[in-house]
Design a protein around this motif. Structure first.
Motif, PDB file in Angstrom:
ATOM      1  N   UNK A 253       0.847  -1.197   0.000  1.00 19.30           N
ATOM      2  CA  UNK A 253       0.000   0.000   0.000  1.00 19.30           C
ATOM      3  C   UNK A 253       0.875   1.236   0.000  1.00 19.30           C
ATOM      4  N   UNK A 254       0.310   2.307  -0.504  1.00 22.64           N
ATOM      5  CA  UNK A 254       0.980   3.604  -0.481  1.00 22.64           C
ATOM      6  C   UNK A 254      -0.014   4.630   0.041  1.00 22.64           C
ATOM      7  N   UNK A 255       0.465   5.500   0.914  1.00 24.53           N
ATOM      8  CA  UNK A 255      -0.369   6.558   1.477  1.00 24.53           C
ATOM      9  C   UNK A 255       0.172   7.910   1.029  1.00 24.53           C
ATOM     10  N   UNK A 256      -0.670   8.697   0.403  1.00 25.85           N
ATOM     11  CA  UNK A 256      -0.316  10.059   0.016  1.00 25.85           C
ATOM     12  C   UNK A 256      -0.816  11.005   1.102  1.00 25.85           C
ATOM     13  N   UNK A 257       0.094  11.785   1.661  1.00 33.08           N
ATOM     14  CA  UNK A 257      -0.254  12.782   2.683  1.00 33.08           C
ATOM     15  C   UNK A 257      -0.174  14.162   2.039  1.00 33.08           C
ATOM     16  N   UNK A 296       3.355  15.315   0.374  1.00 30.14           N
ATOM     17  CA  UNK A 296       3.182  16.417  -0.578  1.00 30.14           C
ATOM     18  C   UNK A 296       2.727  17.654   0.189  1.00 30.14           C
ATOM     19  N   UNK A 297       3.503  18.707   0.052  1.00 27.56           N
ATOM     20  CA  UNK A 297       3.108  20.027   0.586  1.00 27.56           C
ATOM     21  C   UNK A 297       2.676  20.906  -0.576  1.00 27.56           C
ATOM     22  N   UNK A 304       6.638  17.260  -3.895  1.00 32.14           N
ATOM     23  CA  UNK A 304       6.861  16.058  -3.089  1.00 32.14           C
ATOM     24  C   UNK A 304       8.096  16.284  -2.233  1.00 32.14           C
ATOM     25  N   UNK A 305       7.966  16.030  -0.931  1.00 34.67           N
ATOM     26  CA  UNK A 305       9.060  16.301  -0.001  1.00 34.67           C
ATOM     27  C   UNK A 305       9.303  15.065   0.843  1.00 34.67           C
ATOM     28  N   UNK A 313       9.240  22.140   7.478  1.00 36.44           N
ATOM     29  CA  UNK A 313       9.529  23.241   6.570  1.00 36.44           C
ATOM     30  C   UNK A 313       8.605  24.426   6.871  1.00 36.44           C
ATOM     31  N   UNK A 314       9.091  25.636   6.609  1.00 40.59           N
ATOM     32  CA  UNK A 314       8.307  26.847   6.896  1.00 40.59           C
ATOM     33  C   UNK A 314       7.871  27.551   5.620  1.00 40.59           C
TER      34      UNK A 314
END
Length: 429
Positions: A253-257, A296-297, A304-305, A313-314
């Motif tokens: 499984x893969x979870x994208x945040x 992902x921000x 993608x980070x 990160x700010x």
């Protein structure tokens, strides 16, 4: 009478009392879960994984017991005194049996009482109660993606193997068949000679038949000795159970945040989003071995980070939510084919988005992402009224009620209840 002594010389293992501790934790599960819930809402991101001190009120550690009380219907013969005379009826004492008055073990007028019972649970126990009854929804086994999991299945018999894998029944059956095959002609010959011997002996003691009788007896004896020389079991009778190593389907499984870090997200809102994703990250890392997490921000653009940049990160800017959805769609199509992966997406935002962009988000989700994912969860962190993005997502929820969930979080105390609601273990359909 002779006494017997039994000395337990087993070594004291570290987990000698693990069973008793497990039984104790199950008994006071309600108190532990309450303390864990309060700790999650109280703690900062950095100390989320530590153990916790649990306090159990003294009234809850009492155990029921049987004893003679003052209640019931009983007959006494009391000696006469200045208070009572013969024939008086005494009132039943108030408060029931066991001699108690229901006051518990709290501090009394005399200054005596019992402290509440306090103990600590470990980090593993804390996480176990934290994520109990949670699971990723709709996970299914996919194709043999990387063949890292195998199982051994029976695959007939082999003539070579270890003694532990010897098939006794099959080996003895082969030995029996071999003995029958090798002695068939001999047994037929013995049968023929025996019949001839019986016919000669039936004629009576004739001098002409004596040499033939002796010859027949010698032949029968030689054949029997030859048959006795055949081994009961031989090496080529042995058969061994054979097992083949076969790959089993994986539940990778893969979870994208997806986290909104735009300027409209205040520091407290971002902190709530980070705590939600940290809970999700801890849950995935603890419960699933084969899972990848994509961070992902996004503000006006998405990126993608890694884990460090995602949480600390700010960088900030405007808000275009569709940028994160487009990047998610691209990553899925390039790296995570739905035939091999269970795909999950969790998105956190304050709901503030350009009005022209919200319909684009609905279109991307409906046409591109939702057909590929197992489950999509959206949390909107805002005390304000909902904006266009929420209403667009509501229409998606109507189209995909089993795959899409959305909740609102107003304050930090709602993070854990919402998290449990989104990922509560569901019964298989």
């Amino acid at each position: 009478m002779q006494n017997s002594y039994v000395i337990d010389r087993r070594l004291n293992g570290k987990n000698k009392s693990a069973v008793n501790r497990r039984r104790f934790l199950e008994r006071y599960k309600k108190h532990i879960k309450k303390a864990v819930n309060e700790a999650v809402n109280r703690r900062s991101i950095t100390d989320m994984e530590k153990g916790e001190s649990i306090t159990i009120p003294s009234r809850d550690i009492q155990e029921p017991h049987f004893s003679h009380g003052q209640g019931g219907r009983r007959t006494f013969v009391n000696p006469g005194n200045k208070e009572f005379s013969q024939g008086d009826r005494l009132r039943k004492p108030q408060g029931g049996g066991a001699g108690g008055n229901g006051a518990g073990q709290g501090a009394s007028d005399s200054g005596e009482g019992m402290d509440e019972f306090t103990f600590n649970i470990s980090q593993d126990e804390f996480l176990e109660f934290l994520f109990e009854d949670l699971a990723l929804p709709n996970m299914v086994q996919k194709e043999l993606r990387d063949m890292e999991e195998f199982t051994y299945r029976r695959a007939g018999y082999s003539t070579q193997g270890t003694p532990a894998k010897m098939n006794i029944v099959r080996s003895l059956r082969n030995a029996h068949a071999r003995r029958i095959a090798m002695t068939g002609s001999s047994r037929r010959r013995i049968k023929e000679l025996t019949a001839e011997l019986e016919s000669l002996e039936a004629k009576g003691p004739l001098a002409d038949d004596e040499p033939r009788i002796e010859e027949i007896k010698d032949q029968i004896e030689r054949i029997k000795r030859k048959m006795a020389g055949i081994p009961f079991i031989d090496d080529f009778d042995l058969r061994f159970n054979r097992h083949e190593k076969q790959p089993i389907p994986t539940n990778a499984a893969v979870m994208f945040c997806l986290m909104d870090v735009s300027g409209s997200m205040t520091q407290s809102t971002k902190d709530i989003a980070k705590r939600f994703f940290l809970l999700l990250y801890m849950f995935l890392r603890r419960n699933y071995e084969k899972i990848e997490v994509v961070f992902i921000r996004h503000h006006t653009s998405a990126k993608e980070v890694d884990e460090e940049e995602f949480f600390y990160s700010r960088e900030t800017g405007g808000t275009i939510v569709s940028s994160a959805l487009k990047l998610t769609d691209e990553i899925i199509k390039h790296r995570y084919p739905p035939s091999a992966w269970n795909i999950y997406v969790a998105q956190a935002s304050d709901g503030d988005n350009w009005n022209d962009d919200s319909p684009v988000c609905r279109k991307i989700l409906t046409e591109a992402i939702m057909p590929l994912v197992q489950y999509y969860s959206y949390i909107e962190i805002t005390p304000r009224d909902h904006q266009a993005l929420w209403y667009e997502y509501e229409s998606i929820y109507g189209d995909f009620p089993d795959q899409f969930s959305m909740e609102q979080i107003v304050e930090a105390g709602e993070i854990y209840p919402v998290f449990r609601k989104l990922f509560q273990r569901r019964e298989a359909a």
